[in-house]
Design an enzyme around this catalytic site. Structure first.
Site, short mmCIF file in Angstrom:
data_model
loop_
_atom_site.label_atom_id
_atom_site.label_comp_id
_atom_site.label_asym_id
_atom_site.label_seq_id
_atom_site.Cartn_x
_atom_site.Cartn_y
_atom_site.Cartn_z
N GLU A 1 0.83 -1.21 0.00
CA GLU A 1 0.00 0.00 0.00
C GLU A 1 0.86 1.25 0.00
O GLU A 1 1.99 1.25 0.48
CB GLU A 1 -0.89 0.02 1.25
CG GLU A 1 -1.78 -1.19 1.33
CD GLU A 1 -2.71 -1.20 2.54
OE1 GLU A 1 -3.72 -1.90 2.47
OE2 GLU A 1 -2.42 -0.54 3.53
N CYS B 1 -0.93 5.87 9.71
CA CYS B 1 0.19 5.08 10.19
C CYS B 1 -0.32 3.88 10.98
O CYS B 1 -1.19 4.02 11.81
CB CYS B 1 1.07 5.89 11.12
SG CYS B 1 2.01 7.13 10.28
N1 SAH Z 1 8.48 0.35 10.20
C1 SAH Z 1 8.86 1.69 10.34
C2 SAH Z 1 8.12 2.62 9.41
C3 SAH Z 1 6.66 2.34 9.14
S1 SAH Z 1 5.52 2.51 10.46
C4 SAH Z 1 8.67 2.14 11.78
O1 SAH Z 1 8.09 1.40 12.56
O2 SAH Z 1 9.14 3.23 12.10
C5 SAH Z 1 5.23 4.26 10.51
C6 SAH Z 1 4.90 4.78 11.90
O3 SAH Z 1 3.58 4.40 12.31
C7 SAH Z 1 5.83 4.25 12.98
O4 SAH Z 1 6.24 5.31 13.82
C8 SAH Z 1 4.92 3.30 13.71
O5 SAH Z 1 5.37 3.03 14.99
C9 SAH Z 1 3.61 4.03 13.67
N2 SAH Z 1 2.44 3.20 14.00
C10 SAH Z 1 2.35 1.85 14.01
N3 SAH Z 1 1.10 1.46 14.41
C11 SAH Z 1 0.41 2.60 14.66
C12 SAH Z 1 -0.93 2.87 15.08
N4 SAH Z 1 -1.79 1.90 15.30
N5 SAH Z 1 -1.29 4.16 15.23
C13 SAH Z 1 -0.43 5.17 14.96
N6 SAH Z 1 0.83 4.98 14.55
C14 SAH Z 1 1.27 3.70 14.40
#
Ligand code: SAH
Ligand code: SF4
Length: 343
Positions: A85, A335
């Site tokens: 996605e 996110c």
């Molecule tokens: N894998 C990498 C980048 C993709 S995730 C990482 O973890 O940094 C992008 C962001 O979304 C990360 O900061 C992650 O922790 C956050 N994220 C994951 N699950 C989420 C949720 N349920 N609500 C808000 N942010 C979330």
């Protein structure tokens, strides 16, 4: 676009250099949708390109726009059948940013993240990663979306540093003035915390922004919800940040997801402030407090008042902190909501 295939054809047909450049410009800068449209090329070349070089390495299964049209999600079907996605977000009036995936799924298994909960499928190739940017660039033109598109964040599905070789190659395609022509300062990579990736980024792409998804400031909590912490704990991340700052003095974003009753108390704010101070160069660390977006997990978002108190508590300790706004939640495009399911 499959640049390797293009190069092969160029060599095989002994094309003059300007031809290859003309083709690349047409695809990356002029939005040509099919080589057959390129009537300035000899017919046999046009047909060979159309048959053998794919402009997009994936098929776009579906495009879903949020009600306010400020977040648009595309579901991609990869050539091998997996789903990934990508999201296009208007971050400020007239400013567009692409949130791109580096893997189909993710192996990191963070408890709060829909991508992690669905497991790992495979790494994306450099082409599959950079084509997401090409896709939004064209979409913006085709849909007459006004404003600038100069930001790309590696915050979609996957852990970018677990696929560093391909991510690195995709960055070169993004930065190449003949290809996607993005500026390094407009690009950010978010990691769940892989120390060698942090150091490699500083060494190899010092102008690209780094975001670290910290979320918890004690090893006990971080290990409980982010298995990656068993492999690289808070001390290891502190070490990586120290090395990073010894190489470059660049602002780093610390992402902190606010989970009700889990990591949002006064003590948690204190632990976070102490951790940040312990890294040194605290003036270069910017905390983003992120509202939790609903996934299938049992967490709930912190209350607005709690987030404000947490923010103030960090602020009083001299830490730069902002509460981030969540976008795209109504299309599961925010996110942590990128589940890779075909809807
Ligand atoms: N894998 C990498 C980048 C993709 S995730 C990482 O973890 O940094 C992008 C962001 O979304 C990360 O900061 C992650 O922790 C956050 N994220 C994951 N699950 C989420 C949720 N349920 N609500 C808000 N942010 C979330
Ligand atoms: Fe992977 Fe990032 Fe989700 Fe964790 S938060 S599972 S690292 S995509």
């Amino acid at each position: 676009m499959n640049l390797k295939k293009l190069q092969e054809i160029a060599e095989e047909k002994k094309l003059p250099q300007y031809r290859a450049k003309q083709i690349i410009r047409a695809v990356y800068h002029e939005g040509v949708g099919s080589f057959l449209e390129m009537t300035t090329l000899p017919k046999d070349l046009r047909e060979a390109l159309e048959k053998e070089v794919q402009i997009f390495s994936f098929a776009v299964e579906k495009i879903i726009a949020a009600k306010n049209r400020q977040t648009i999600k595309a579901i991609l079907k990869l050539s091998t059948g997996e789903i990934s996605e990508t999201v296009f977000i208007q971050t400020k009036p007239g400013m567009w940013s692409a949130c791109i995936s580096s893997q189909a799924g993710c192996a990191m298994n963070c408890a709060f993240c829909a991508t992690g909960q669905n497991g790992f499928k495979r790494n994306l190739t450099a082409e599959e990663i950079s084509d997401q940017v090409l896709f939004w660039k064209r979409y913006k033109t085709q849909q007459n979306i006004t404003g600038t598109f100069s930001n790309v964040v590696y915050m979609g599905m996957g852990e970018p540093f677990a696929n560093w070789k391909n991510v690195k190659e995709s960055l070169r395609i993004l930065l190449d003035p003949a290809l996607l022509a993005f500026g390094a300062r407009g690009i950010s990579i978010s990691t769940s915390g892989m120390p060698e990736g942090i150091v490699n980024l500083a060494k190899e792409f010092p102008q690209i922004n780094l975001a670290l998804s910290l979320h918890f400031a004690t090893d006990e909590k971080r290990t409980k919800y982010m298995p990656v912490n068993k492999y690289a704990n808070l001390a290891a991340l502190r070490g990586a940040l120290k090395t990073y700052f010894s190489l470059i003095k660049r602002k780093v974003f610390i992402e902190y997801l606010m989970l009700d009753g889990v990591n949002d108390t006064k003590e948690d704010a204190q632990d976070l402030a102490e951790y940040i101070t312990s890294v040194g160069n605290a003036y270069l660390l910017y905390v983003n407090l992120i509202p939790y977006n609903t996934t299938a997990s049992s967490f709930t978002a912190s209350f607005t008042d709690t987030m404000r108190a947490f923010r103030n508590s960090l602020f009083r300790r001299g830490i730069s902190v902002t509460v981030r706004k969540s976008m795209g939640a109504d299309i599961d495009g925010a996110c942590g909501q990128l589940a890779g399911s075909s809807v």
